[in-house]
Design a protein around this motif. Sequence first.
Motif, PDB file in Angstrom:
ATOM      1  N   PHE A  68      -8.362  -7.452  -7.409  1.00 57.96           N
ATOM      2  CA  PHE A  68      -8.507  -6.475  -6.334  1.00 57.96           C
ATOM      3  C   PHE A  68      -9.877  -5.817  -6.471  1.00 57.96           C
ATOM      4  CE2 PHE A  68      -4.020  -6.985  -6.907  1.00 57.96           C
ATOM      5  CZ  PHE A  68      -3.445  -6.785  -5.661  1.00 57.96           C
ATOM      6  N   SER A  69     -10.590  -5.671  -5.368  1.00 52.52           N
ATOM      7  CA  SER A  69     -11.909  -5.039  -5.391  1.00 52.52           C
ATOM      8  C   SER A  69     -12.006  -4.005  -4.278  1.00 52.52           C
ATOM      9  CB  SER A  69     -12.997  -6.101  -5.237  1.00 52.52           C
ATOM     10  OG  SER A  69     -12.804  -6.841  -4.038  1.00 52.52           O
ATOM     11  N   PRO A  70     -12.805  -2.958  -4.498  1.00 58.82           N
ATOM     12  CA  PRO A  70     -12.916  -1.895  -3.492  1.00 58.82           C
ATOM     13  C   PRO A  70     -13.634  -2.376  -2.236  1.00 58.82           C
ATOM     14  CG  PRO A  70     -14.444  -1.494  -5.295  1.00 58.82           C
ATOM     15  CD  PRO A  70     -13.631  -2.693  -5.684  1.00 58.82           C
ATOM     16  N   VAL A  71     -13.225  -1.827  -1.110  1.00 63.17           N
ATOM     17  CA  VAL A  71     -13.882  -2.112   0.171  1.00 63.17           C
ATOM     18  C   VAL A  71     -14.322  -0.788   0.800  1.00 63.17           C
ATOM     19  CG1 VAL A  71     -12.501  -4.183   0.571  1.00 63.17           C
ATOM     20  CG2 VAL A  71     -11.725  -2.004   1.507  1.00 63.17           C
ATOM     21  N   THR A  72     -15.137  -0.893   1.826  1.00 65.65           N
ATOM     22  CA  THR A  72     -15.450   0.278   2.631  1.00 65.65           C
ATOM     23  C   THR A  72     -14.907   0.044   4.039  1.00 65.65           C
ATOM     24  OG1 THR A  72     -17.603  -0.608   3.289  1.00 65.65           O
ATOM     25  CG2 THR A  72     -17.556   0.824   1.344  1.00 65.65           C
ATOM     26  N   ILE A 102       1.243 -11.036  -6.738  1.00 64.14           N
ATOM     27  CA  ILE A 102       0.981 -10.188  -5.566  1.00 64.14           C
ATOM     28  C   ILE A 102       1.834  -8.928  -5.624  1.00 64.14           C
ATOM     29  CG2 ILE A 102       1.233 -10.045  -3.054  1.00 64.14           C
ATOM     30  CD1 ILE A 102       0.495 -13.106  -3.033  1.00 64.14           C
ATOM     31  N   ALA A 103       3.131  -9.098  -5.913  1.00 61.88           N
ATOM     32  CA  ALA A 103       4.022  -7.934  -5.976  1.00 61.88           C
ATOM     33  C   ALA A 103       3.590  -6.970  -7.081  1.00 61.88           C
ATOM     34  CB  ALA A 103       5.469  -8.396  -6.196  1.00 61.88           C
ATOM     35  N   ALA A 104       3.237  -7.505  -8.261  1.00 61.67           N
ATOM     36  CA  ALA A 104       2.812  -6.656  -9.374  1.00 61.67           C
ATOM     37  C   ALA A 104       1.500  -5.961  -9.038  1.00 61.67           C
ATOM     38  CB  ALA A 104       2.658  -7.493 -10.644  1.00 61.67           C
ATOM     39  N   GLY A 105       0.595  -6.683  -8.389  1.00 56.14           N
ATOM     40  CA  GLY A 105      -0.696  -6.103  -8.033  1.00 56.14           C
ATOM     41  C   GLY A 105      -0.567  -4.982  -7.027  1.00 56.14           C
ATOM     42  N   ILE A 106       0.248  -5.202  -5.991  1.00 53.00           N
ATOM     43  CA  ILE A 106       0.440  -4.172  -4.974  1.00 53.00           C
ATOM     44  C   ILE A 106       1.099  -2.938  -5.595  1.00 53.00           C
ATOM     45  CG2 ILE A 106       1.736  -3.600  -2.869  1.00 53.00           C
ATOM     46  CD1 ILE A 106       1.157  -6.516  -1.971  1.00 53.00           C
ATOM     47  N   ALA A 107       2.094  -3.150  -6.451  1.00 60.33           N
ATOM     48  CA  ALA A 107       2.766  -2.024  -7.110  1.00 60.33           C
ATOM     49  C   ALA A 107       1.770  -1.246  -7.968  1.00 60.33           C
ATOM     50  CB  ALA A 107       3.933  -2.530  -7.955  1.00 60.33           C
ATOM     51  N   ALA A 108       0.898  -1.970  -8.691  1.00 62.06           N
ATOM     52  CA  ALA A 108      -0.090  -1.303  -9.542  1.00 62.06           C
ATOM     53  C   ALA A 108      -1.092  -0.515  -8.698  1.00 62.06           C
ATOM     54  CB  ALA A 108      -0.814  -2.333 -10.413  1.00 62.06           C
ATOM     55  N   ARG A 110      -0.562   0.820  -5.792  1.00 63.43           N
ATOM     56  CA  ARG A 110       0.134   2.018  -5.326  1.00 63.43           C
ATOM     57  C   ARG A 110       0.173   3.086  -6.426  1.00 63.43           C
ATOM     58  NH1 ARG A 110       3.552   2.189  -0.865  1.00 63.43           N
ATOM     59  NH2 ARG A 110       3.795   0.265   0.314  1.00 63.43           N
ATOM     60  N   ARG A 111       0.458   2.654  -7.667  1.00 65.98           N
ATOM     61  CA  ARG A 111       0.554   3.594  -8.788  1.00 65.98           C
ATOM     62  C   ARG A 111      -0.758   4.316  -9.047  1.00 65.98           C
ATOM     63  NH1 ARG A 111       3.624  -0.454 -11.224  1.00 65.98           N
ATOM     64  NH2 ARG A 111       1.871  -1.106 -12.538  1.00 65.98           N
ATOM     65  N   VAL A 112      -1.891   3.626  -8.850  1.00 62.75           N
ATOM     66  CA  VAL A 112      -3.181   4.270  -9.128  1.00 62.75           C
ATOM     67  C   VAL A 112      -3.708   5.033  -7.914  1.00 62.75           C
ATOM     68  CG1 VAL A 112      -3.785   2.644 -10.946  1.00 62.75           C
ATOM     69  CG2 VAL A 112      -4.584   2.213  -8.598  1.00 62.75           C
ATOM     70  N   GLY A 113      -2.906   5.117  -6.848  1.00 65.55           N
ATOM     71  CA  GLY A 113      -3.286   5.944  -5.714  1.00 65.55           C
ATOM     72  C   GLY A 113      -4.113   5.261  -4.645  1.00 65.55           C
ATOM     73  N   ALA A 114      -4.133   3.920  -4.651  1.00 65.80           N
ATOM     74  CA  ALA A 114      -4.827   3.231  -3.565  1.00 65.80           C
ATOM     75  C   ALA A 114      -4.190   3.608  -2.239  1.00 65.80           C
ATOM     76  CB  ALA A 114      -4.748   1.715  -3.766  1.00 65.80           C
ATOM     77  N   TYR A 125       2.234 -16.547   5.051  1.00 66.16           N
ATOM     78  CA  TYR A 125       2.510 -16.286   3.631  1.00 66.16           C
ATOM     79  C   TYR A 125       2.411 -14.795   3.330  1.00 66.16           C
ATOM     80  CZ  TYR A 125       2.081 -16.545  -1.479  1.00 66.16           C
ATOM     81  OH  TYR A 125       2.254 -16.366  -2.818  1.00 66.16           O
ATOM     82  N   TYR A 126       1.279 -14.179   3.698  1.00 64.32           N
ATOM     83  CA  TYR A 126       1.046 -12.799   3.288  1.00 64.32           C
ATOM     84  C   TYR A 126       1.903 -11.792   4.040  1.00 64.32           C
ATOM     85  CZ  TYR A 126      -2.558 -14.476   0.240  1.00 64.32           C
ATOM     86  OH  TYR A 126      -3.212 -15.126  -0.772  1.00 64.32           O
ATOM     87  N   GLU A 127       2.354 -12.130   5.235  1.00 65.57           N
ATOM     88  CA  GLU A 127       3.219 -11.193   5.970  1.00 65.57           C
ATOM     89  C   GLU A 127       4.551 -10.995   5.257  1.00 65.57           C
ATOM     90  OE1 GLU A 127       3.164 -12.586  10.043  1.00 65.57           O
ATOM     91  OE2 GLU A 127       1.126 -11.808  10.339  1.00 65.57           O
ATOM     92  N   ARG A 128       4.952 -11.949   4.408  1.00 66.72           N
ATOM     93  CA  ARG A 128       6.197 -11.788   3.637  1.00 66.72           C
ATOM     94  C   ARG A 128       6.107 -10.610   2.670  1.00 66.72           C
ATOM     95  NH1 ARG A 128       6.291 -17.627   1.254  1.00 66.72           N
ATOM     96  NH2 ARG A 128       6.436 -16.321  -0.615  1.00 66.72           N
ATOM     97  N   PHE A 129       4.870 -10.218   2.315  1.00 64.52           N
ATOM     98  CA  PHE A 129       4.662  -9.142   1.350  1.00 64.52           C
ATOM     99  C   PHE A 129       4.356  -7.809   2.029  1.00 64.52           C
ATOM    100  CE2 PHE A 129       3.529 -13.162  -0.565  1.00 64.52           C
ATOM    101  CZ  PHE A 129       4.302 -13.151  -1.713  1.00 64.52           C
ATOM    102  N   GLY A 130       4.492  -7.753   3.348  1.00 64.40           N
ATOM    103  CA  GLY A 130       4.261  -6.508   4.062  1.00 64.40           C
ATOM    104  C   GLY A 130       2.878  -6.387   4.671  1.00 64.40           C
ATOM    105  N   PHE A 131       2.063  -7.437   4.543  1.00 64.03           N
ATOM    106  CA  PHE A 131       0.755  -7.417   5.209  1.00 64.03           C
ATOM    107  C   PHE A 131       0.955  -7.666   6.695  1.00 64.03           C
ATOM    108  CE2 PHE A 131      -0.375  -8.302   0.827  1.00 64.03           C
ATOM    109  CZ  PHE A 131      -1.517  -7.540   0.658  1.00 64.03           C
TER     110      PHE A 131
END
Length: 169
Positions: A68-72, A102-108, A110-114, A125-131
């Motif tokens: 995961f990388s920051p965006v503007t 993907i699930a672990a990354g999204i949860a992490a 969220r935990r760090v306040g993204a 594929y990605y819409e299954r994960f809430g995208f």
Amino acid sequence: AVINYAIRPEQSGDEAAIHDLVRRAFEPMWFSDGSEPDLVDALRAAGDLALSLVAVTAQGGVIGHIGFSPVTIDQRECGWFQMAPVSVLPELQLKGIGSALIAAGIAAMRRVGARGVAVVGNPAYYERFGFRTIPGLSPLADHDAQYFRAQDFDAAPPSGVLRYAPAFG
């Protein structure tokens, strides 16, 4: 066969294994230009690999990776991140490892306040994960638009042009 693996943050010493894994994962992909392993290295070198998770076997082999990388958005820091790339060894794909990363990354994140995460890839594929498509939020590159999905963790999703970290080119 069931694969026994664990997901953990990237550690010092994982870099070469991650590079090799990402290369092997993307080699057979028709849409890949081979740049993905260098992208991960460039993000790391620039300090833009905000979260890097690996899936490892009991023997310590790296079999999956997600970064995961920051965006503007409209050229402002906004607490949003790009999820990319997601890699799993070709012989271990379609066994749920990528989904678990993907699930672990999204949860992490969220935990760090993204505040949200964007992705470019197969929408089915990605819409299954809430995208999903967020009206008014678009990637800078037109050719990414049909594959661009995002999920916001806030009540109010942003609008504007999303730009990836400089390593994406």
